[in-house]
Design an enzyme around this catalytic site. Structure first.
Site, mmCIF file in Angstrom:
data_model
loop_
_atom_site.group_PDB
_atom_site.id
_atom_site.type_symbol
_atom_site.label_atom_id
_atom_site.label_comp_id
_atom_site.label_asym_id
_atom_site.label_seq_id
_atom_site.Cartn_x
_atom_site.Cartn_y
_atom_site.Cartn_z
ATOM 1 N N ASP A 195 -2.590 -1.618 10.529
ATOM 2 C CA ASP A 195 -2.783 -1.553 9.068
ATOM 3 C C ASP A 195 -3.441 -2.807 8.489
ATOM 4 O O ASP A 195 -3.741 -2.849 7.299
ATOM 5 C CB ASP A 195 -1.423 -1.395 8.354
ATOM 6 C CG ASP A 195 -0.934 0.040 8.371
ATOM 7 O OD1 ASP A 195 -1.750 0.951 8.609
ATOM 8 O OD2 ASP A 195 0.277 0.231 8.130
ATOM 9 N N LYS B 3 0.841 -1.216 0.000
ATOM 10 C CA LYS B 3 0.000 0.000 0.000
ATOM 11 C C LYS B 3 0.863 1.248 0.000
ATOM 12 O O LYS B 3 2.015 1.247 0.446
ATOM 13 C CB LYS B 3 -0.958 0.019 1.193
ATOM 14 C CG LYS B 3 -0.320 0.102 2.581
ATOM 15 C CD LYS B 3 -0.018 1.513 3.078
ATOM 16 C CE LYS B 3 0.619 1.496 4.465
ATOM 17 N NZ LYS B 3 1.341 2.690 4.842
HETATM 18 O O1 C5P Z 1 -0.419 -1.264 15.623
HETATM 19 P P1 C5P Z 1 1.011 -1.378 15.206
HETATM 20 O O2 C5P Z 1 1.729 -2.502 15.879
HETATM 21 O O3 C5P Z 1 1.159 -1.394 13.721
HETATM 22 O O4 C5P Z 1 1.724 -0.015 15.699
HETATM 23 C C1 C5P Z 1 3.125 0.097 15.918
HETATM 24 C C2 C5P Z 1 3.424 1.285 16.840
HETATM 25 O O5 C5P Z 1 3.174 2.518 16.143
HETATM 26 C C3 C5P Z 1 2.560 1.375 18.073
HETATM 27 O O6 C5P Z 1 3.134 0.652 19.134
HETATM 28 C C4 C5P Z 1 2.529 2.863 18.367
HETATM 29 O O7 C5P Z 1 3.688 3.256 19.035
HETATM 30 C C5 C5P Z 1 2.575 3.480 17.011
HETATM 31 N N1 C5P Z 1 1.245 3.820 16.470
HETATM 32 C C6 C5P Z 1 0.567 4.946 16.954
HETATM 33 N N2 C5P Z 1 -0.648 5.262 16.433
HETATM 34 C C7 C5P Z 1 -1.202 4.516 15.445
HETATM 35 C C8 C5P Z 1 -0.533 3.367 14.937
HETATM 36 C C9 C5P Z 1 0.686 3.061 15.472
HETATM 37 O O8 C5P Z 1 1.078 5.643 17.841
HETATM 38 N N3 C5P Z 1 -2.384 4.867 14.946
#
Ligand code: C5P
Length: 283
Positions: A136, A11
């Protein structure tokens, strides 16, 4: 049927905006997402063996792999009796690139398990399971052109964006997503995208309006050591790109073209300097 192979598309963020920091440590985002033709191939096979095995090129296929997490989440949430699986991933999307490669593999795994084991499972249920795997992943389950809000898991499908050619160029470093979020002070953010204008342009099939509004607010908080991102953007502009931005939390930079020959020419030039350059189109 005991085996199925599905494409897992990369993406791009046509826009990425950060609206606020939440109590749970995440950020509320607003992103216009677009799938492109670069894809991994994910084959999920139900085996007679024991446990979940994952092969994923040079990336660990252990419990840390999002595809394995997705399979475990599928069994936990659906009540389908866990069975032994082989997950075989032919990797093309670079890892830690801002293209949701790992999330897309997880999403393809979920779609494969639904087809193999619970075809009646509604799409919104599958997206709910996807949200427990990563921010995502729900978008990657759905694909196409979509507005992603909340953590990224709240989706609105949009009319398909005008078909553009996208050249992707990944410099040879990784940027930590949590590190980048930690540099964001929402009240001080500048260079934010015009998301409303982007949605309007997509709604009207206005390619120029889309190209004019491509923007990623993460670029404004990039530490200096990643300035190569801006060098690549400048090269894209010199190579006739009609829009260029970093995707996600980077470091991949993309250039958009209406003209296929111009995209091919830019690809040929950048590919000589960057091994991880890809010629793709919107899907
Ligand atoms: O959800 P995911 O594991 O992909 O997110 C990785 C990190 O990115 C989270 O631990 C957080 O620190 C940050 N994040 C965030 N806000 C989001 C998505 C991710 O702060 N909407």
């Amino acid at each position: 049927m005991t085996s199925i192979t599905l494409p897992a598309y990369a993406k791009l963020n046509l826009t990425l905006d950060i609206l606020r920091r939440r109590e749970d440590g995440y950020h509320d985002l607003q992103m216009v997402m677009q799938t492109v033709s670069l894809h991994d191939d994910v084959t999920v096979t139900i085996t007679g063996g024991d446990g979940i095995f994952c092969r994923c090129g040079e990336i660990p296929g252990d419990e840390s792999n999002l595809a394995v997490k997705a399979a475990r989440a599928f069994f936990a949430a659906t009540g389908v009796a866990p069975c032994a699986l082989d997950i075989d991933i032919v990797k093309r999307i670079p890892a830690q690139a801002g293209m949701a490669g790992g999330s897309s593999d997880a999403a393809a795994t979920l779609r494969a398990l639904r087809r193999l084991l619970k075809p009646e499972l509604p799409g919104d249920e599958l997206e709910r399971i996807a949200a427990t795997v990563g921010s995502d992943v729900p978008y990657c389950v759905r694909g196409g052109t979509a507005l992603a809000e909340g953590r990224g898991e709240r989706l609105t499908t949009l009319r398909d964006a005008p078909r553009l050619h996208a050249v992707l160029c990944k410099p040879d470093f990784a940027i930590s997503t949590p590190m980048l979020f930690s540099r964001v002070k929402v009240s001080e953010l500048w260079g934010r995208p015009d998301t409303t204008g982007m949605l309007d342009a997509i709604h009207h099939g206005d390619a120029e309006g889309v190209l004019d509004r491509v923007k990623n607010v993460f670029e404004t908080v990039l530490p200096k050591e990643y300035a190569e991102v801006f060098d690549i953007k400048e090269r894209f502009l010199r190579l006739g790109a009609e829009a260029t931005a970093m995707t996600g939390s980077g470091p991949t930079v993309f250039g958009l073209y209406r003209d296929e020959a111009a995209a091919e020419a830019a690809y040929a030039v950048l590919q000589a300097d960057y091994a991880q350059t890809f010629l793709t189109q919107f899907v």
